[in-house]
Write a protein that holds these residues in place. Sequence first.
Motif, PDB file in Angstrom:
ATOM      1  N   LYS A 195      -3.058  11.664   4.822  1.00 38.20           N
ATOM      2  CA  LYS A 195      -4.466  11.268   4.967  1.00 38.20           C
ATOM      3  C   LYS A 195      -4.638  10.279   6.114  1.00 38.20           C
ATOM      4  CE  LYS A 195      -5.906  12.060   0.176  1.00 38.20           C
ATOM      5  NZ  LYS A 195      -6.320  11.428  -1.108  1.00 38.20           N
ATOM      6  N   GLY A 255       1.805   3.947  -3.065  1.00 37.38           N
ATOM      7  CA  GLY A 255       1.359   5.325  -2.855  1.00 37.38           C
ATOM      8  C   GLY A 255       2.471   6.338  -2.713  1.00 37.38           C
ATOM      9  N   HIS A 261       0.835  -1.208   0.000  1.00 38.54           N
ATOM     10  CA  HIS A 261       0.000   0.000   0.000  1.00 38.54           C
ATOM     11  C   HIS A 261       0.871   1.261   0.000  1.00 38.54           C
ATOM     12  CE1 HIS A 261      -3.235   2.742   1.114  1.00 38.54           C
ATOM     13  NE2 HIS A 261      -2.645   3.023   2.271  1.00 38.54           N
ATOM     14  N   TYR A 262       1.892   1.272   0.838  1.00 37.56           N
ATOM     15  CA  TYR A 262       2.764   2.443   0.907  1.00 37.56           C
ATOM     16  C   TYR A 262       3.657   2.554  -0.332  1.00 37.56           C
ATOM     17  CZ  TYR A 262       1.428   2.977   5.844  1.00 37.56           C
ATOM     18  OH  TYR A 262       0.729   3.173   7.005  1.00 37.56           O
ATOM     19  N   LEU A 306      -0.751  10.497   0.735  1.00 38.90           N
ATOM     20  CA  LEU A 306      -1.372   9.290   1.272  1.00 38.90           C
ATOM     21  C   LEU A 306      -1.120   9.165   2.773  1.00 38.90           C
ATOM     22  CD1 LEU A 306      -2.679   6.407   0.898  1.00 38.90           C
ATOM     23  CD2 LEU A 306      -0.347   5.588   0.507  1.00 38.90           C
TER      24      LEU A 306
END
Length: 516
Positions: A157, A138, A134-135, A154
């Motif tokens: 957020k 992003g 995910h990181y 990201l």
Amino acid sequence: MRGAFKAAGFLRAQVAKDAFAGKLPGQWSCRALFSQMQLPEQSKEGKVLHPDLLNNDLLETKYAVRGEIYLKAEELRQTGKEVTFTNIGNPQALGQSPITFYRQVLALCAAPFLLNHPDVGKLFPSDAIARAKHYVDGIPGGVGAYSDSRGNGLLRKEVAAFIERRDGHPSNPDNIFLTDGASVAVRLCLNALIRSRQDGLLCPIPQYPLYSAGVQLYGGTLVGYELDEAQGWGMSTELLKSCVEKAKKEGVLCRGLVFINPGNPTGQVLTADNLKEVIKFAYDEKLVLMADEVYQENIYAAGSSFVSAKKVLMEMGAPYADNVELLSFHTVSKGMIGECGLRGGYVEMTNIHPGAIDQLYKISSLNLCPNLLGQIVTAMMCNPPQPGDESYEQFYKEKNGTYESMKRRAKMLIDGFNKLDGIECNDTEGAMYAFPSLVLPPKALAAAAADGRSADEFYCLALLADTGIVTVPGCGFGQVEGTYHFRTTILPKEEKMPEVVAKFSDFHKKFMAQYS
């Protein structure tokens, strides 16, 4: 001499400004003015960067946490003496283990090729793999590339979502700046707030020396308000008001108010009612609130809990909720994480003018961006494993184990101090420190004066020489005149804490006997 030189320099600069603005008689042309001015000394002993020719605010800046005692401790350590660094909240240096989940995700983000390794599922839990993907997806270019100067969008957020869950009120990611630790965020805001020596910052006494050092470095004036030790280091808005009025009479306009919750070095925890009083005071006096909340997870006292300044502000409604300017700071260096070296933190800006945020964005851009690994661990602090995740059980076992141990260590240390004649110490309700008060014999005070030192500095140096324990004298934090303190952390490993307490006790008894 340096002060006079600086004053003369300021006067020359002001005259020049007036001349350019046409506020001086015509014959006082800029060229004539500058021709009459004596230029400052260019070099000394062949060096432009000579200590006598540096920025005076830099020279006058002091940071007691890593001052003379710390330097002497480093010298002792290099000679082979066992040294215990309790001068600074640096948990992993004293043996606290990193939280496994954080390091697993960081490892995969730093070496993303491992995500495609056929055995990655045998080496890492599924949620750590998913989070790393995910990181990596992003963060354009990965952890070796620059991000936005405020931090990756990201990751910001995720911080905003944490604040919303914690407080029950919206958080705008564009008003969050990720930084290399909370200290960088504090200095960024101080630099914007302070314009000259006429600008004052209300700061608790005792205070974390980052604030006194930052105010000095940026050319402002520290306006200290004393916490009430007899009332558990309580705050008083009446005292705050008198400090503001006294500063005005001395030509200083207070523009900001710092509070540290839980307290450093004092360990007190503010209630919602305390915060309401502070917020109303800031509204009445038109002050920017600087909420240092980096110890928000470190609450030990029964019945105490952390409540954020933003939550209280939003729940107060108009006119406070939409007017009071609030800067809230947090970091991965404290809590149960203790990732000091990764340098991750943030500041959230509430009710700050968009134009001012733009200017802070510009200044942040001078550093290009905060480091990416620090940004990632900040996001993970705000978005830990959840029930049902493979890492959940281990994560909370590690985190809660550290928390319960800190509670026990805090009690062990405070109880040890309060058994000694000449030491009194309030309970550590939160944070990572004890701040005992010393009542020293007249002979000790005389010996300190003869050595040209404050009594608590004299005591801390003797403690270091005898035991190898590194502390910070209370004079480095500010204290009521005629009182003496020192700060120590509660961070030595639990199995070593009885030995640390015994060393303190044995030294103190010898010291008091020597000077009684």
